[in-house]
Structure formats: structure tokens, C-alpha cells
Scaffold this active site. Structure first.
Site, PDB file in Angstrom:
ATOM      1  N   GLU A  82      -2.115  -7.028   7.319  1.00 31.17           N
ATOM      2  CA  GLU A  82      -0.861  -6.980   8.056  1.00 31.17           C
ATOM      3  C   GLU A  82      -0.958  -7.865   9.297  1.00 31.17           C
ATOM      4  O   GLU A  82      -2.045  -8.239   9.742  1.00 31.17           O
ATOM      5  CB  GLU A  82      -0.576  -5.526   8.454  1.00 31.17           C
ATOM      6  CG  GLU A  82       0.735  -5.279   9.180  1.00 31.17           C
ATOM      7  CD  GLU A  82       1.944  -5.708   8.381  1.00 31.17           C
ATOM      8  OE1 GLU A  82       2.262  -6.921   8.437  1.00 31.17           O
ATOM      9  OE2 GLU A  82       2.569  -4.854   7.724  1.00 31.17           O
ATOM     10  N   HIS A  89       0.831  -1.209   0.000  1.00 27.38           N
ATOM     11  CA  HIS A  89       0.000   0.000   0.000  1.00 27.38           C
ATOM     12  C   HIS A  89       0.864   1.258   0.000  1.00 27.38           C
ATOM     13  O   HIS A  89       2.047   1.245   0.376  1.00 27.38           O
ATOM     14  CB  HIS A  89      -0.924   0.007   1.224  1.00 27.38           C
ATOM     15  CG  HIS A  89      -0.191   0.037   2.528  1.00 27.38           C
ATOM     16  ND1 HIS A  89       0.386   1.179   3.038  1.00 27.38           N
ATOM     17  CD2 HIS A  89       0.069  -0.946   3.426  1.00 27.38           C
ATOM     18  CE1 HIS A  89       0.960   0.917   4.193  1.00 27.38           C
ATOM     19  NE2 HIS A  89       0.795  -0.378   4.453  1.00 27.38           N
TER      20      HIS A  89
END
Length: 222
Positions: A95, A20
Site C-alpha cells: 500500500e 486483501h
């Protein structure tokens, strides 16, 4: 004159993984984990630059997978628009959950929880962080599961995956056979391109941390 189209290997899945774009917490070097932090202005620009770069390079994809966290979804938006794809959100691409470390900088985590931080940096495989944190063992299992499933589902196709730095670390070790106990030795910049292939049950690394389309992208924390 008759022309022939290039043959796509029926068993080969080519995957381009994108971390990202930058967030405010990336800039502050804070552990984000599952906390849903949006991209900052620089991160939004990085996402657009990445999508534009792939388009200008003539890179086309058959599917797009994305972590459901906001910073990944925002990064995927530009790719969706330029590729004409709809993202499939997969929680396994999130994550790692850092438990009580989430929201802390590395310096703060080391000062407040010195013993736990030392064990974290030693990469203890079964260490699960307090406050619903995730062990490296559990984290790696879910990432492996997601990647193998994507590769099987899209044999003969090209896939984009938008995810997080920790996930990319696990993927690099999966593809190269790197030890989970070893310190990370590769860069994982925001919005960089990372190319791998899966053929007949085997992974291959094609290219890593391509950031030619970016300026000064931040590396993932160790």
C-alpha cells in the site's frame, strides 16, 4: 478421436488481482499504509471464500505475487493452498505509505491536519506526506514498474496478484488510461476479483470488483 488443446496466446498475460481481506482497521476506516495489521476473522473467511470460488470456477494460475504486508500474505495463504503455488513477495505491491496519516481515520486526519488533508483529497501528484510518507507520483511509479515486470515475465501465463486498495486504484487507472488527478469512480472491495490482460504492450480491463462470492465487503477508502 484426436482432441486439440486450446492455444494460449504467447504474448498475453492474464492477471487476477485480489485486494486483501478485511482487517480491524478497515472496519474502523483507518488508513493503514505500511502499518502491518493482520486480517480479522471476517477477513480470514473472505480469503478462504475467494480461494474456494476460484477453485470451483476451475480457475488455475501459473504464478502468485503478493505484497509482503501481513494482511496480504494471510489472504494469499488460502490461494497458495488451493492453487498449489508459492507466493513471491514484492515490496512494490505494498500500500501507499501515508506518513503521519497512518493509523488515523479520515475524520481524524482532517481534524488534526486540515490543510494537508485537503491537499491529499485533491490528489496532488507530488505531495509526499511528512514522516516518510510517499507521494502519489512515487507510489504510481513503483506500481507501474511491478505490473509491467510481472506481465513481461509471465507472457502466455495466468497470474494471481494479492495486494491493497491503493495499488488497485493505480492499476485501474493504468489499464483504463484514467487520470491520476480524478476522484476514484470504481469500487475496490476487500477480497474481490479484478481481471486484466497485457498483450503486446497494451493493457485491457476484463472485469472489475467481482464480489459474487462475498457478503458486504468493504470498499477501499477514497
Amino acid at each position: 478421436m484426436k482432441t486439440t488443446q486450446p492455444t494460449v496466446h504467447a504474448a498475453r498475460c492474464t492477471i487476477c488481482l485480489v485486494r486483501h481481506g478485511e482487517t480491524a482497521w478497515n472496519a474502523e476506516r483507518r488508513l493503514q499504509g505500511h502499518i502491518d495489521i493482520p486480517l480479522n476473522d471476517r477477513g480470514l473467511a473472505q480469503a478462504e471464500n475467494t480461494a474456494r470460488h476460484l477453485e470451483l470456477q476451475g480457475q488455475r494460475f501459473d504464478a502468485l505475487y503478493c505484497s509482503d504486508l501481513q494482511r496480504a500474505r494471510q489472504t494469499a495463504t488460502a490461494l497458495m493452498r488451493r492453487q498449489g503455488l508459492v507466493a513471491t513477495h514484492d515490496l512494490r505491491l505494498r500500500e501507499r505509505h501515508y506518513g503521519l496519516f497512518q493509523g488515523l481515520t479520515h475524520a481524524e486526519a482532517e481534524r488534526l491536519h486540515p490543510e494537508l488533508y485537503h491537499r491529499f483529497r485533491q490528489r496532488e501528484f507530488e505531495l509526499a506526506f511528512p514522516e516518510q510518507g510517499e507521494s502519489l507520483a512515487a507510489f504510481s511509479r513503483r506500481v507501474h514498474e511491478a505490473m509491467h515486470e510481472i506481465a513481461r515475465r509471465h507472457a502466455g501465463e495466468r497470474v494471481l496478484v494479492v495486494t491493497h486498495g491503493g495499488v488497485l486504484d493505480i492499476v485501474h487507472r493504468l489499464v483504463t488510461g484514467g487520470s491520476m488527478a480524478a476522484a476514484r469512480r470504481v469500487a475496490i472491495p476487500n477480497a474481490a476479483l479484478n481481471w486484466i490482460e497485457h498483450t503486446a504492450g497494451q493493457w485491457q480491463l476484463l472485469a472489475w470488483a467481482d464480489e459474487t462470492h462475498l457478503r458486504d465487503a468493504l470498499d477501499e477508502l477514497p
